[in-house]
Scaffold this active site. Structure first.
Site, PDB file in Angstrom:
ATOM      1  N   GLU A 262      -2.979   0.503 -38.034  1.00  0.00           N
ATOM      2  CA  GLU A 262      -3.787  -0.370 -38.896  1.00  0.00           C
ATOM      3  C   GLU A 262      -3.647   0.011 -40.371  1.00  0.00           C
ATOM      4  O   GLU A 262      -4.579  -0.109 -41.159  1.00  0.00           O
ATOM      5  CB  GLU A 262      -5.250  -0.367 -38.450  1.00  0.00           C
ATOM      6  CG  GLU A 262      -5.427  -0.873 -37.026  1.00  0.00           C
ATOM      7  CD  GLU A 262      -6.860  -0.855 -36.529  1.00  0.00           C
ATOM      8  OE1 GLU A 262      -7.765  -0.566 -37.337  1.00  0.00           O
ATOM      9  OE2 GLU A 262      -7.084  -1.123 -35.336  1.00  0.00           O
ATOM     10  N   GLU A 368      -4.560  -2.524 -28.857  1.00  0.00           N
ATOM     11  CA  GLU A 368      -5.995  -2.485 -28.548  1.00  0.00           C
ATOM     12  C   GLU A 368      -6.572  -3.841 -28.887  1.00  0.00           C
ATOM     13  O   GLU A 368      -6.101  -4.526 -29.789  1.00  0.00           O
ATOM     14  CB  GLU A 368      -6.717  -1.382 -29.315  1.00  0.00           C
ATOM     15  CG  GLU A 368      -6.630  -1.482 -30.834  1.00  0.00           C
ATOM     16  CD  GLU A 368      -7.397  -0.362 -31.524  1.00  0.00           C
ATOM     17  OE1 GLU A 368      -8.568  -0.602 -31.888  1.00  0.00           O
ATOM     18  OE2 GLU A 368      -6.831   0.724 -31.694  1.00  0.00           O
TER      19      GLU A 368
END
Length: 541
Positions: A262, A368
């Protein structure tokens, strides 16, 4: 009166000059009148809006928009198409609203209004209706079309994964009974191929000793989220990094190493310097390739948002084995173009940008994600919405995104920045049941080395063989959920489906050698027709 030749010439030149000046003044007046007329059109449109004559207002705004476009006043054209779209919404002509907002987005982009352009596209996408048709086929027919040849990659199918150590029903950290590697499959009814763990850079790998031993015992892989919480400067080619790589290499299990994920988001300490990030990612790849060449694959994994800087952080094909993405949906009505308090976004389409950028080069990994069953700001239960979006995601992904080769569900209810996020399956039976139904599809694989027996072929605008076919569809409309889809060919109903992915059995034999249209009609929970889509299909011999 008589004039000399010189005077006549001078007078003639003066006359010509005056004529030119007069013409220029006339042209200037015409331009001024035109400009006034454009704004006059806008004023007329606004008056018609107040009278609720939205059709009339649209006509005036369209005239003004066309003139602004000719004059290259793209900002004004942008505003006109926004108003046109808004008026179409009031008329409940949503397809026309979408077309207008697409133009708003285009002209905003020309005007350099990037955020306005993105907002217009988001509005359009939320109301956009589409139907894409697929037939189920065997994996042998697909061959290696979806295969990149990466380590641990199935040729067809997606590895099932989860983050589950915070779900008390499936994992007891005190005594390991149950342990998530056995507890989560018992909960969901299917073995999962891998589990996600977070690991702080600088900590000893021995902290994960029990996790590794359980993975070995249960034949599962680990996705290791290696996070440099002190920043990128702590990542060096030193004894720690090489020792960590050797220990992971000796773990005896497949490891998907997701380093500094991220990175495109400002909520992580390794964000902000793409050049430094790329340097450190390449360093980590180099060390792991040298110290753990047999069982570790490198996963580069941005968040799906923001999109504008994702590519800035890409380390390069030589340093990345798999491309991951974090993909979450939490009910958010703030962007509802109809202002009815609905979230009309498509969970499955949210990572479309990353897929289009990288799927041709690398296997894609939903590293995820999940769909939350609560609207946290209002503490409102949104289970039905979450159930639909979850079923739609798992049912549609094999058709729309066949190069996705791994999907991890984030099985946790956790508090982050004072905003609880609700994804825990054991806490919501309806969502758990939806997940069970979804992953029962043989496309989803419970172990590395397995292959899906099924694949899907798009027939929208393409060909389908004459004969009996198992046909499914991805249907998206302005309605956030659908309850029924029907199919017609030549004015005759050939199938009705009441559950995702809207599967029916159709015999295409009567249409052999013909170009046909499959009419797809979608209905909401009130049995109201919300869209009719015409899908061209060619039936081969």
């Amino acid at each position: 009166m008589m004039y000399s030749g010189k005077f006549v010439k001078v007078f003639g030149r003066m006359t010509c000059a005056l004529v030119v000046i007069a013409m220029m003044m006339t042209m200037a007046n015409v331009v001024e009148v035109q400009a006034l007329n454009v704004w006059g059109l806008v004023s007329e449109a606004q008056k018609l809006e107040k009278k609720k004559d939205y059709t009339g207002a649209i006509a005036k705004y369209k005239q003004a928009a066309a003139e602004f476009a000719v004059q290259k006043e793209y900002g004004n054209a942008t505003n006109m198409y926004r108003r046109i779209g808004d008026n179409y919404v009031l008329l409940k002509r949503y397809d026309d609203a979408v077309a207008s907002w697409d133009l708003e987005s285009s002209y905003a982009n020309k005007a350099g209004q990037t955020q306005v352009s993105l907002a217009a596209k988001r509005k359009a996408d939320m109301l956009r209706s589409t139907a894409q048709l697929f037939i189920e086929t065997n994996a042998a027919a697909a061959g290696g079309a979806n295969d990149h040849g990466a380590k641990y990659e199935p040729k067809n199918g997606a590895l099932l994964g989860a983050y589950a150590e915070l779900d008390p029903v499936v994992h007891n950290p005190a005594n390991g009974s149950p342990f998530y590697t056995t507890g989560f499959p018992e909960l969901t009814g299917k073995k999962h191929a891998a589990y996600l763990l977070y690991f702080t850079y600088g900590k000893p790998f021995s902290n994960l000793k029990h996790h590794v031993s359980q993975a070995v015992q249960n034949g599962t892989a680990l996705q290791l989220g290696l996070q440099p919480m002190k920043g990128l400067s702590e990542v060096k080619d030193d004894a720690y990094l090489r020792g960590l790589a050797r220990e992971i290499g000796e773990a005896g299990i497949p490891v998907f190493l997701r380093f500094a994920n991220e990175m495109n988001g400002d909520w992580v300490p390794w964000h902000g310097d793409p050049k430094a990030y790329i340097e450190k990612f390449r360093l980590v790849t180099k060390v792991f390739k040298e110290e753990a060449p047999d069982n570790v694959v490198m996963v580069w994994s941005p968040d799906r948002l923001p999109e504008h800087n994702i590519n800035d952080y890409y380390p390069g094909d030589a340093y990345v084995d798999w491309v991951g993405v974090s993909l979450y949906s939490i009910f958010n009505p703030a962007f509802d173009p109809l202002k009815q308090g609905e979230d009309r976004s498509s969970h499955v389409e949210k990572f479309d940008y990353i897929y289009k950028q990288y799927a041709a080069r690398k296997p894609i990994f939903i590293s995820e994600g999940g769909v939350a069953y609560m609207y946290p700001e209002k503490k409102q239960d949104k289970t039905d919405w979450a159930v639909y979006k979850t079923k739609e995601f798992y049912a549609t992904l094999p058709m729309l995104y066949p190069k996705v080769k791994g999907v991890f569900w984030f099985d946790s209810n956790h508090d982050s920045s004072n905003r609880i996020k609700y994804y825990m399956l054991s806490a919501n039976k309806k969502l758990l049941d939806a997940y069970k139904i979804s992953i029962a599809n043989p496309f989803y694989l419970g172990a590395i080395g397995e292959e899906s027996p099924v694949a899907y072929k798009r027939i929208s605008g393409a060909a389908v063989a004459a004969g009996k076919q198992k046909m499914s569809a991805y249907v998206k409309t302005w309605s956030p959920t659908l309850a029924k889809v029907t199919y017609e060919i030549g004015g005759r109903n050939v199938g009705t489906a009441v559950s995702l992915p809207w599967t029916v059995h159709v015999d295409f034999t009567p249409y052999r050698g013909k170009k046909i249209e499959v009419i797809v009609k979608a209905y909401n929970n009130q049995n109201k027709l919300v869209t009719t889509q015409r899908v061209p299909v060619t039936v081969t011999n």
